[in-house]
Design a protein around this motif. Sequence first.
Motif, short mmCIF file in Angstrom:
data_model
loop_
_atom_site.label_atom_id
_atom_site.label_comp_id
_atom_site.label_asym_id
_atom_site.label_seq_id
_atom_site.Cartn_x
_atom_site.Cartn_y
_atom_site.Cartn_z
N UNK A 485 25.82 -0.40 32.38
CA UNK A 485 26.85 0.75 31.62
C UNK A 485 26.41 2.12 32.33
N UNK A 486 27.54 2.87 32.25
CA UNK A 486 27.30 3.92 33.27
C UNK A 486 25.90 4.94 33.02
N UNK A 487 26.05 5.92 33.77
CA UNK A 487 24.69 6.75 34.04
C UNK A 487 25.06 7.64 32.88
N UNK A 488 26.29 8.24 32.09
CA UNK A 488 26.39 8.61 31.33
C UNK A 488 26.25 8.99 30.37
N UNK A 489 26.01 7.21 29.90
CA UNK A 489 26.29 6.33 28.67
C UNK A 489 24.62 6.23 28.11
N UNK A 490 23.43 7.29 28.86
CA UNK A 490 22.04 6.67 27.71
C UNK A 490 22.08 7.53 26.83
#
Length: 552
Positions: A485-490
């Motif tokens: 997953x992308x870091x912006x997806x937390x």
Amino acid sequence: MKDYRSLKILDKFSRLFEKSGIDYPVMRRILQTKLTMDARRVPTIITKSSKKKDGKGAPEGNQFIRSLWLYILFGLMSTPFILMGDNYIFQMSTVFGVFMFMILTSLISDFSAVLLDIRDRNILSTKPISRKTIAMAKTIHILIYMFFLTGAISGIPLVAGLIRHGVGFFLLFLLELILMDLLIVVITALVYLAILKFFDGEKLKDMINYVQIGLTISITIGYQLLIRMFGVVDLEVVFHAKWWQFFLPPIWFGASFESLLHGVNEPLFILFSLLAVFVPIAAFLLYIKLMPSLERNLQKLADPGGRSRKKKGFLLRRVNSLLCRDPQERVFFNFAWTMMGKEREFKLKVYPSIGLSIIFPFIFLFSDFSGNGSLDLVGTKKYLLIYFCAILVPTLVIMLRYSAKYKASWIYQAAPISDHAPIYRGALKACLVRLLLPLFILDSCVFMILFGAVIIPDLIVVALSFTLYTVICFACMRKALPFSEAFEGGQQAESIRVIPLMLLLAVFAFLHWLATSLDYGVYGYIVVLVVANLAVWKWAFSKAILQRGIQI
């Protein structure tokens, strides 16, 4: 592109930039582009994916601006120090200590990537743009965000200071906030410049991560020293100036209020006040002079620098074969090990937390020392404070699913893997061995020096508790394949789950304390933990748990 208000304000100083040899129109266009791209970036201090999307799937609005509420909250908590009286050296040193800690931490975690960004070099370096202009654009880019950070954290205290202490206090407070920001940005940049001078290639990238750990440890220790410089005598806070306080900038800023507003003429106070003004200005002038050198040395980040092609170490192979009996599990242990070692974005976000976890046990351990050294610790159970070094485990488990190269996760579906359990087990064991084990060994060595070899059985209990705690954290979190997953997806909900899991760590420490109260209780507890680990590690990777997890 949007013409930002911050750029319109910057236009008023265009002549000053041009006199310094900077191509202002070009610098402005670079800044405009960077600010537009920043609207898509989510700060580390919040992990939120529940943001709205437009028709193309891009996030609406600047997520950094939306995150400032947390800094406003910290500013609100600092406001009582402004209102409590007129002991300025204590009040303002504490306030500036809090501000510097928060802003430096944010700068290290979020803006180091901006300061060290070389992705735009392929475009800008082919154009007739001076290195000085590019470096100044980068500096102004960070200072714009520093302005928002500082405004958010200091807005309420500034208003409180104006109402409580008057206009003079307000203006001095505002001036020193500007000087503080200059000092923070320049110190961080100069540290990175020093590292860039002596290292290159892959070693440089690794050293930058270690420097971030060192900076995190330094500002945390400095903040603890700041708190301990003040004593209470007859309900009055007392401060005694010492020579070593010259290395603590919050004291400089606090002393300025005493010298200028209370007329304190003690030599050390005057020197502190002069440092608060001249050091940030001198550092910024030095930084301007060294900006071309910084840009020139940044090219080393793009140089592979003769990457080592050493074979995997014998010890690692032995650990892998010992911990992972399943061949697939061994593969994903190696995969996760490699990703955690080479994924720069992962290290930028995780390594500062490791620095904090190293020193947390010692901060609490030495908080009530009487000055007798290790004699204060003999016969006590303060070694249980080592449990604090596992406070980062829930965050590690969460971060294990993120990667800047998350789009390559299609390989999980392409590979002939019917059961995902070996993937999770291998990655979690690699996380334990690579990140938590060295931290635990380091703290254990220091604790054995302080408490003696008699605590070795207790350290075995702690190690078994950590492995059990880690797998419980995994079972309680939302499931996602490692680095997929992308870091912006937390998700913010995941961050909320960290709180009860930290309380669970306190439960482990309490059970350990109970075991020490019984004859041979520690040895019995070791047996219980071994059995519990075998059972829970098998249960946590069952299909039922991997599909739905545990709701907490």
